[in-house]
Design an enzyme around this catalytic site. Structure first.
Site, PDB file in Angstrom:
ATOM      1  N   CYS A  44      -5.912   7.889 -20.745  1.00 45.69           N
ATOM      2  CA  CYS A  44      -5.013   7.648 -21.873  1.00 45.69           C
ATOM      3  C   CYS A  44      -5.774   7.463 -23.185  1.00 45.69           C
ATOM      4  CB  CYS A  44      -4.131   6.438 -21.590  1.00 45.69           C
ATOM      5  SG  CYS A  44      -2.930   6.774 -20.284  1.00 45.69           S
ATOM      6  N   CYS A 102      -6.593   3.107 -19.954  1.00 45.82           N
ATOM      7  CA  CYS A 102      -7.470   3.784 -18.988  1.00 45.82           C
ATOM      8  C   CYS A 102      -8.229   4.922 -19.672  1.00 45.82           C
ATOM      9  CB  CYS A 102      -6.661   4.301 -17.793  1.00 45.82           C
ATOM     10  SG  CYS A 102      -5.839   5.882 -18.047  1.00 45.82           S
ATOM     11  N   ASP A 159       0.852  -1.191   0.000  1.00 40.05           N
ATOM     12  CA  ASP A 159       0.000   0.000   0.000  1.00 40.05           C
ATOM     13  C   ASP A 159       0.881   1.231   0.000  1.00 40.05           C
ATOM     14  OD1 ASP A 159      -0.213   1.679   2.794  1.00 40.05           O
ATOM     15  OD2 ASP A 159       0.482  -0.359   3.129  1.00 40.05           O
TER      16      ASP A 159
END
Ligand SMILES: [Zn+2]
Length: 411
Positions: free
Chosen positions: A354, A351, A302
């Protein structure tokens, strides 16, 4: 092994032996009551109960599996009881997938103020007022960064608060000792952490009325950068009835020391191949660190970097797509070299950002001070991390991990 109803951890594939490398990388399924996490996986930080700049629907669209809420921030605002009354953090923030909370210790033990991460990594260059007032056997006393009020926080409090927040995976309270305190302090701090861990475990099973309830508990290996301490802490951790383990505390001042600390901890943590436990590395999100951590057997990571970088106008890119002088794992779109670049942000990324916008447009938005660009960059950074982890999982499954690692960093 203690039964954690609704949870399971199954290793699907391990890397084949290669004498030149640590070969502990593994693909696994981490089952939680809110869904299955395919690991290795990246956990995105919803520090105050929101992924900054990205909606839960966008997180899902970009293939996010699991997120993390920060106990420290959430207990101060809006408060654990409020979260419980409103049905828990899953419901409040509209995220129905797997969720993790930290214990709150990392933020509380940021000696001298400043950012906790700079303290843990040995950077003393911060001048904010002290938040931590006292550490004693019963717990820690700290000053709220919101209103200056003084709070006492015990291992039992941490479990109770995390129960109220309602994440699937929760952590025991540990003292995070910073880099510069030396070995004696680190050893005492580790012993205190172990005593606190036993209290946390007691509270965890008490509050679950004899079973683990809907949550699973992780222990934390401490011991700083000292091999004998890490070994002792790892031995203690595997002897406790945890569902999983986390490697935490001072992880060294650079990537080399980090990898040493991981190795020291992992020798014991993943020794038991017959009953494997999921292993999390706390607070580390550098791309190379992730590749190397996975090779040593780390399952989850994380870090706040994906959304923090976005707020500073930066986007993750593989080195081969970065421009000159952008040798790190990200580029800053504010840089004038992107002014007339009408190509996509990342040519291999699918994505929303993009597929929709050019580098020159994103550069323009940053220069113009338009806040929506933070969202566009955050969406890409989330998608990039998820794609990285997908690549890592398939490289392990196809037994070409170290070739894939080399290809990822090709320039
Ligand atoms: Zn993208």
């Amino acid at each position: 092994m203690v039964n954690y109803p609704g949870f399971d951890f199954e290793v699907i594939h391990r890397t084949t032996a290669d004498s030149n490398w640590p070969n502990a990388a593994r693909v696994s399924k981490l089952k939680t009551p809110h869904g299955i996490v395919e690991t290795p996986a990246f956990i995105f930080c919803a520090t105050r109960g929101v992924i900054r700049g990205v909606t839960p629907a966008q997180m899902l669209k970009e293939k996010t599996q699991i997120i993390l809420g920060n106990t420290y921030h959430l207990m101060l605002q809006p408060g654990a009881e409020t979260i419980d009354r409103l049905g828990g953090l899953h419901k409040m923030m509209g995220w129905d997938g797997p969720m993790f909370t930290d214990s709150g210790g990392f933020q509380i033990f940021s000696f001298g103020g400043g950012t906790a991460s700079s303290e843990i990594k040995g950077n003393r260059n911060n001048k904010r007022p002290k938040m931590l007032l006292n550490i004693e056997e019963s717990g820690a006393t700290f000053r709220s960064y919101i209103d200056g009020n003084i709070h006492k926080f015990t291992p039992e409090d941490s479990i109770r608060v995390q129960r109220n927040i309602g994440a699937d995976i929760i952590l025991v309270l540990d003292e995070c000792s910073p880099y510069e305190v030396g070995k004696d302090y680190t050893a005492n701090s580790m012993q205190l952490t172990h005593r606190w861990a036993k209290r946390s475990i007691k509270e965890f099973f008490k509050s679950a009325e004899g079973s683990s309830g809907p949550q699973a508990l992780y222990g934390i290996v401490q011991g700083g950068v000292y091999e004998d301490l890490r070994l002792e802490s790892a031995e203690f951790t595997v002897s406790q009835p945890y569902f999983g383990y986390a490697v935490g505390g001072c992880l060294g001042s650079d990537s080399f020391e980090l990898q040493d600390v991981i190795s020291m901890s992992m020798r014991t943590l993943n020794k038991n191949k017959l009953v494997p436990h999921p292993i999390h590395l706390l607070g580390i999100g550098g791309i190379a660190d992730i590749w190397d951590g996975v090779a040593k057997g780390i399952d989850t990571f994380d870090c706040v970097n994906p959304t923090r970088l976005a707020r500073h106008g930066a986007a993750y890119l593989r080195p081969i797509f970065a421009k000159n002088n952008q040798s790190r794992d990200h580029v800053n779109l504010k840089n004038s070299c992107f002014k007339d670049d009408d190509g996509p942000l990342d040519p291999e990324c699918k994505c929303y950002t993009c597929l929709t916008f050019s580098r020159s447009y994103l550069h323009h938005l940053i220069k113009a001070g338009e806040i929506t660009v933070i969202q566009y960059l955050a969406i890409h950074n989330v998608a990039f991390m998820n794609r990285l982890m997908e690549k890592i999982r398939s490289a392990i499954s196809e037994d070409n991990y170290f070739v894939a690692r080399k290809e990822w960093f090709a320039t």
